[in-house]
Design a protein around this motif. Structure first.
Motif, mmCIF file in Angstrom:
data_model
loop_
_atom_site.group_PDB
_atom_site.id
_atom_site.type_symbol
_atom_site.label_atom_id
_atom_site.label_comp_id
_atom_site.label_asym_id
_atom_site.label_seq_id
_atom_site.Cartn_x
_atom_site.Cartn_y
_atom_site.Cartn_z
ATOM 1 N N GLU A 138 6.329 -4.749 13.451
ATOM 2 C CA GLU A 138 5.164 -3.994 12.988
ATOM 3 C C GLU A 138 3.904 -4.780 13.324
ATOM 4 O O GLU A 138 3.938 -5.968 13.572
ATOM 5 C CB GLU A 138 5.259 -3.737 11.483
ATOM 6 C CG GLU A 138 6.032 -4.807 10.768
ATOM 7 C CD GLU A 138 6.275 -4.510 9.315
ATOM 8 O OE1 GLU A 138 6.109 -3.371 8.894
ATOM 9 O OE2 GLU A 138 6.642 -5.439 8.605
ATOM 10 N N VAL A 183 -5.196 -1.806 14.408
ATOM 11 C CA VAL A 183 -5.207 -0.367 14.673
ATOM 12 C C VAL A 183 -5.075 -0.083 16.169
ATOM 13 O O VAL A 183 -4.359 0.829 16.594
ATOM 14 C CB VAL A 183 -6.512 0.284 14.136
ATOM 15 C CG1 VAL A 183 -6.558 1.762 14.491
ATOM 16 C CG2 VAL A 183 -6.614 0.101 12.644
ATOM 17 N N ILE A 213 -1.515 -0.482 17.048
ATOM 18 C CA ILE A 213 -0.696 0.637 16.575
ATOM 19 C C ILE A 213 -0.766 1.776 17.592
ATOM 20 O O ILE A 213 0.241 2.405 17.915
ATOM 21 C CB ILE A 213 -1.156 1.120 15.172
ATOM 22 C CG1 ILE A 213 -0.820 0.042 14.127
ATOM 23 C CG2 ILE A 213 -0.466 2.437 14.791
ATOM 24 C CD1 ILE A 213 -1.127 0.435 12.701
ATOM 25 N N SER A 267 1.308 -3.544 7.467
ATOM 26 C CA SER A 267 0.944 -2.169 7.769
ATOM 27 C C SER A 267 2.157 -1.263 7.859
ATOM 28 O O SER A 267 2.122 -0.223 8.478
ATOM 29 C CB SER A 267 0.193 -2.129 9.094
ATOM 30 O OG SER A 267 0.993 -2.711 10.094
ATOM 31 N N LEU A 304 1.600 2.485 7.045
ATOM 32 C CA LEU A 304 0.677 3.110 7.979
ATOM 33 C C LEU A 304 1.372 3.361 9.311
ATOM 34 O O LEU A 304 1.229 4.409 9.927
ATOM 35 C CB LEU A 304 -0.543 2.201 8.178
ATOM 36 C CG LEU A 304 -1.693 2.795 8.986
ATOM 37 C CD1 LEU A 304 -2.263 4.005 8.266
ATOM 38 C CD2 LEU A 304 -2.773 1.737 9.186
ATOM 39 N N GLN A 363 3.810 6.183 9.098
ATOM 40 C CA GLN A 363 3.122 7.456 9.018
ATOM 41 C C GLN A 363 2.785 7.970 10.410
ATOM 42 O O GLN A 363 2.793 9.161 10.668
ATOM 43 C CB GLN A 363 1.845 7.251 8.202
ATOM 44 C CG GLN A 363 1.190 8.506 7.724
ATOM 45 C CD GLN A 363 -0.071 8.152 6.931
ATOM 46 O OE1 GLN A 363 -0.024 7.357 5.993
ATOM 47 N NE2 GLN A 363 -1.176 8.709 7.313
ATOM 48 N N ASN A 364 2.494 7.035 11.317
ATOM 49 C CA ASN A 364 1.977 7.421 12.628
ATOM 50 C C ASN A 364 3.000 7.406 13.760
ATOM 51 O O ASN A 364 2.808 8.043 14.774
ATOM 52 C CB ASN A 364 0.824 6.502 13.018
ATOM 53 C CG ASN A 364 -0.400 6.771 12.162
ATOM 54 O OD1 ASN A 364 -0.980 7.839 12.246
ATOM 55 N ND2 ASN A 364 -0.739 5.823 11.313
#
Ligand code: C2E
Ligand code: CA
Ligand code: CA
Ligand code: CA
Length: 279
Positions: A151, A155, A158, A185, A188, A191-192
């Motif tokens: 992970e 951002v 990601i 994260s 997050l 989620q993405n």
């Protein structure tokens, strides 16, 4: 007191200087080591506990430096800093494909093998194409290769990861998130990005007991339930005891990698596992 601290500063600097030299020598050694084939790959089985069968494996690198084995814990971080890790990861992928080819040629039915890819690859626009080129060179079915990445906090990263995962999926590879839960994260990311597998970090497993009310166990149980609802496969790493295995089974986690079943194995030992399949 003043002169004392000054002496300390001098020693400290010398130390740093020494470290820099050591560091450079180390990196030079690495470049030679790739050419001299000093790196080799071990395979650690992953077991599906419902029927006690081998269903997958993880490729883990070792460095044989003049007969002395060096573990990734002692070089991966340095290689990441020096951007040498990518060459090593591709080397490990290639060795894995070579072994898969030989198992196939010998009539064995291989399992999916996962290969670790450092987040240092996240700047590489050609990552997916490079992976395809190596795997296709050995005529290996893409579903036999899984890419493990950790992970990430950033951002931007990601988004890069999302691009890779899509590219890998489009080409039939599966993707696992390694060391799940210890990053910043996790949620997050989940989620993405629709990954295929979450590998629960061994830090969670080490704390595992039969006490359902214990904080660690509550968190673990919910991670497992969440993965189930998201349709993501979950693997527990670092399982060493039968008690841990039983507790994981109670929590509906049926995929296990750890010393309880096997340590990372040399190719020949792993081959035997492949032909037996059951534990
Ligand atoms: P990881 O990806 O989390 O791999 C699992 C580590 O846990 C391995 O350590 C494995 O030998 C160890 N392990 C497995 N079962 C147990 C158990 O029951 N108990 C305990 N205490 N440990 C267990 P290893 O092989 O020393 O690798 C350490 C780390 O180095 C890996 O952690 C991974 O992050 C990195 N690494 C290894 N090979 C590669 C590689 O080819 N490329 C990259 N980028 N990183 C690698
Ligand atoms: Ca891993
Ligand atoms: Ca891991
Ligand atoms: Ca890791």
């Amino acid at each position: 007191a003043k002169s004392y601290s000054r002496t300390n500063v001098v020693y400290y600097n010398k130390d740093v200087e020494h470290k820099v030299i050591e560091h450079k020598e180390f990196c030079q050694k690495f470049k030679n080591a790739i050419d001299k084939n000093e790196f080799y790959v071990l395979y650690q089985p992953k077991v599906y506990t419902k029927n006690n069968t081998l269903y997958g494996a993880e490729a883990l690198v070792r460095w044989n430096n003049d007969g002395k084995v060096i573990y990734p814990g002692d070089f991966v971080e340095i290689f990441e800093k020096e951007h040498l890790i990518s060459a090593l990861d591709f080397y490990v992928l290639e060795q894995t494909c070579r072994d898969l080819r030989s198992w196939l040629d010998n009539g064995l039915e291989p399992v999916t093998v996962s290969v670790n890819f450092s987040n240092d690859h996240l700047g590489d626009d050609e990552l997916v194409d490079r992976i395809i080129a190596i795997v296709d060179k050995y005529g290996i079915d893409h579903h036999l290769i899984e890419i493990e990445m950790t992970e990430t906090v950033d951002v931007y990263e990601i988004n890069r990861l999302l691009t890779y995962v899509n590219g890998l999926h489009k080409n039939g590879f599966t993707v696992a998130i390694d060391d799940f839960g210890i990053g910043y994260s996790s949620l997050l990311m989940l989620q993405n990005i629709s990954v295929d597998v979450l590998k629960i970090d061994k830090a969670f497993i080490a704390e595992l007991t039969g006490d359902a009310e214990k904080r660690e166990n509550i968190i673990l149980r919910h991670i497992i339930n969440m993965a189930e609802e998201l349709g993501v496969e979950i693997v527990a790493e670092g399982v060493e005891t039968d008690e841990q295995r039983i507790n994981l089974t109670d929590m509906h986690c049926h995929r296990i990698q750890g010393y309880f079943y096997d340590k990372p194995l040399f190719t020949d030992a792993f081959r035997l596992r492949l032909s037996a399949k059951t534990y």
